[in-house]
Motif scaffolding. Structure first.
Motif, PDB file in Angstrom:
ATOM      1  N   UNK A   1       7.718  15.232  -9.079  1.00 62.67           N
ATOM      2  CA  UNK A   1       8.607  14.424  -9.916  1.00 62.67           C
ATOM      3  C   UNK A   1       7.949  13.952 -11.204  1.00 62.67           C
ATOM      4  N   UNK A   2       6.612  13.973 -11.241  1.00 63.50           N
ATOM      5  CA  UNK A   2       5.914  13.405 -12.378  1.00 63.50           C
ATOM      6  C   UNK A   2       5.653  11.924 -12.221  1.00 63.50           C
ATOM      7  N   UNK A   3       6.047  11.361 -11.074  1.00 63.75           N
ATOM      8  CA  UNK A   3       5.836   9.939 -10.828  1.00 63.75           C
ATOM      9  C   UNK A   3       4.357   9.597 -10.744  1.00 63.75           C
ATOM     10  N   UNK A   4       3.594  10.418 -10.011  1.00 64.04           N
ATOM     11  CA  UNK A   4       2.173  10.117  -9.805  1.00 64.04           C
ATOM     12  C   UNK A   4       1.397  11.417  -9.640  1.00 64.04           C
ATOM     13  N   UNK A   5       1.201  12.170 -10.714  1.00 62.34           N
ATOM     14  CA  UNK A   5       0.467  13.429 -10.595  1.00 62.34           C
ATOM     15  C   UNK A   5      -0.999  13.196 -10.272  1.00 62.34           C
ATOM     16  N   UNK A   6      -1.538  14.019  -9.400  1.00 63.27           N
ATOM     17  CA  UNK A   6      -2.946  13.902  -9.030  1.00 63.27           C
ATOM     18  C   UNK A   6      -3.369  15.071  -8.170  1.00 63.27           C
TER      19      UNK A   6
ATOM     20  N   UNK B   1      -6.066  10.168  -5.636  1.00 64.23           N
ATOM     21  CA  UNK B   1      -5.636  10.095  -7.030  1.00 64.23           C
ATOM     22  C   UNK B   1      -4.149   9.775  -7.126  1.00 64.23           C
ATOM     23  N   UNK B   2      -3.351  10.393  -6.256  1.00 65.58           N
ATOM     24  CA  UNK B   2      -1.911  10.114  -6.247  1.00 65.58           C
ATOM     25  C   UNK B   2      -1.665   8.667  -5.842  1.00 65.58           C
ATOM     26  N   UNK B   3      -2.395   8.179  -4.850  1.00 66.62           N
ATOM     27  CA  UNK B   3      -2.231   6.795  -4.412  1.00 66.62           C
ATOM     28  C   UNK B   3      -2.514   5.817  -5.545  1.00 66.62           C
ATOM     29  N   UNK B   4      -3.615   6.044  -6.265  1.00 63.01           N
ATOM     30  CA  UNK B   4      -3.967   5.140  -7.366  1.00 63.01           C
ATOM     31  C   UNK B   4      -2.909   5.177  -8.466  1.00 63.01           C
ATOM     32  N   UNK B   5      -2.377   6.366  -8.745  1.00 60.69           N
ATOM     33  CA  UNK B   5      -1.312   6.479  -9.735  1.00 60.69           C
ATOM     34  C   UNK B   5      -0.068   5.719  -9.280  1.00 60.69           C
ATOM     35  N   UNK B   6       0.281   5.866  -8.016  1.00 54.51           N
ATOM     36  CA  UNK B   6       1.448   5.159  -7.497  1.00 54.51           C
ATOM     37  C   UNK B   6       1.291   3.652  -7.629  1.00 54.51           C
TER      38      UNK B   6
ATOM     39  N   UNK C   1       0.835  -1.192   0.000  1.00 54.16           N
ATOM     40  CA  UNK C   1       0.000   0.000   0.000  1.00 54.16           C
ATOM     41  C   UNK C   1       0.875   1.249   0.000  1.00 54.16           C
ATOM     42  N   UNK C   2       0.303   2.381  -0.361  1.00 55.00           N
ATOM     43  CA  UNK C   2       1.009   3.654  -0.341  1.00 55.00           C
ATOM     44  C   UNK C   2       0.184   4.660   0.441  1.00 55.00           C
ATOM     45  N   UNK C   3       0.649   5.011   1.603  1.00 60.55           N
ATOM     46  CA  UNK C   3      -0.047   5.989   2.440  1.00 60.55           C
ATOM     47  C   UNK C   3       0.374   7.390   2.008  1.00 60.55           C
ATOM     48  N   UNK C   4      -0.514   8.103   1.370  1.00 67.15           N
ATOM     49  CA  UNK C   4      -0.163   9.396   0.787  1.00 67.15           C
ATOM     50  C   UNK C   4      -0.338  10.510   1.819  1.00 67.15           C
ATOM     51  N   UNK C   5       0.786  10.929   2.386  1.00 68.49           N
ATOM     52  CA  UNK C   5       0.785  12.085   3.273  1.00 68.49           C
ATOM     53  C   UNK C   5       1.259  13.292   2.473  1.00 68.49           C
ATOM     54  N   UNK C   6       1.569  14.380   3.147  1.00 67.83           N
ATOM     55  CA  UNK C   6       1.992  15.588   2.433  1.00 67.83           C
ATOM     56  C   UNK C   6       3.277  15.376   1.644  1.00 67.83           C
ATOM     57  N   UNK C   7       4.171  14.513   2.149  1.00 70.75           N
ATOM     58  CA  UNK C   7       5.424  14.258   1.453  1.00 70.75           C
ATOM     59  C   UNK C   7       5.195  13.458   0.176  1.00 70.75           C
ATOM     60  N   UNK C   8       4.429  12.375   0.263  1.00 71.33           N
ATOM     61  CA  UNK C   8       4.172  11.579  -0.929  1.00 71.33           C
ATOM     62  C   UNK C   8       3.369  12.348  -1.962  1.00 71.33           C
ATOM     63  N   UNK C   9       2.420  13.167  -1.492  1.00 76.03           N
ATOM     64  CA  UNK C   9       1.632  13.974  -2.414  1.00 76.03           C
ATOM     65  C   UNK C   9       2.543  14.925  -3.194  1.00 76.03           C
ATOM     66  N   UNK C  10       3.465  15.568  -2.482  1.00 77.21           N
ATOM     67  CA  UNK C  10       4.394  16.494  -3.131  1.00 77.21           C
ATOM     68  C   UNK C  10       5.334  15.771  -4.083  1.00 77.21           C
TER      69      UNK C  10
END
Length: 212
Positions: free
Chosen positions: A148-153, A158-163, A134-143
């Motif tokens: 980086x373009x890794x998982x825009x959302x 949305x960022x979690x699903x992209x990741x 799983x990927x817990x999207x906090x402020x750091x992962x969101x940024x």
């Protein structure tokens, strides 16, 4: 970020830190759950200071209930939102005792039904305690995902699903740790340290040079 650069991104992070781990201090799944619940809008450093006082006194659901909300507030008052957090941790402990035999449930639905436990907290527990990808999207992962373009959302979900779609399978269990540490210490919010970044050439973000 292309699939090739994405793989190179995670290979580089893995080679630099083969065994990433949470910086929260805990010795049981319940302690992990409690620490993550307390970490909302607080740093891991401040949470660890609090739990070093709390856990020797109360580190199980039954001990938390015996301590009571006022007792919890006394032990965690140095972190933000401590009154709400004390109430949520107390109520969560009551539910664990009444419905789960005092154990932390191993399912997203049951975790998210606990007071103060949202998707991010559930993801952390599922990943750290049981190794789920799983990927817990906090402020750091969101940024990091967006910059980086890794998982825009536009939203954490949305960022979690992209990741989850873009991270190669062999990296998914540890990706959460690598990304949060990268965001915390290198790809920082106001002044990203691109000149120290080992994965800068993988990113869509234009690297910045240090100020003279």
């Amino acid at each position: 970020m292309t699939p090739e650069s994405t793989k190179r991104f995670f290979v580089t992070l893995r080679d630099a830190n083969p065994y990433p781990a949470s910086e929260l201090e805990y010795s049981s799944v319940f302690e992990l759950l409690a620490a993550v619940l307390l970490s909302a809008q607080a740093t891991d450093v401040s949470v660890n200071k609090v739990t070093r006082r709390l856990f020797p006194v109360a580190n199980t659901p039954s001990r938390i209930v015996a301590l009571g909300v006022a007792g919890l507030e006394h032990h965690i008052r140095t972190i933000g939102l401590y009154r709400n957090k004390a109430k949520h941790l107390y109520e969560t402990s009551q539910i664990l005792l009444a419905q789960h035999g005092g154990q932390v449930p191993h399912s997203r639905e049951a975790l998210e039904a606990l007071p103060g436990v949202g998707r991010k907290t559930a993801n952390v527990v599922l990943n750290v305690a049981w190794g789920e990808p799983t990927c817990a999207v906090d402020t750091h992962l969101f940024r990091v995902g967006n910059r980086t373009g890794l998982a825009p959302g536009k939203t954490p979900y949305a960022v979690e699903m992209q990741l989850l779609r873009r991270i190669p399978p062999e990296f998914r269990v540890d990706a959460h740790h690598w990304l949060i540490l990268h965001g915390r210490y290198v790809c920082q919010a106001r002044k990203p340290r691109c000149w120290e970044c080992a994965v800068a050439d993988c990113c869509d973000f234009q690297p910045k040079t240090p100020a003279p």
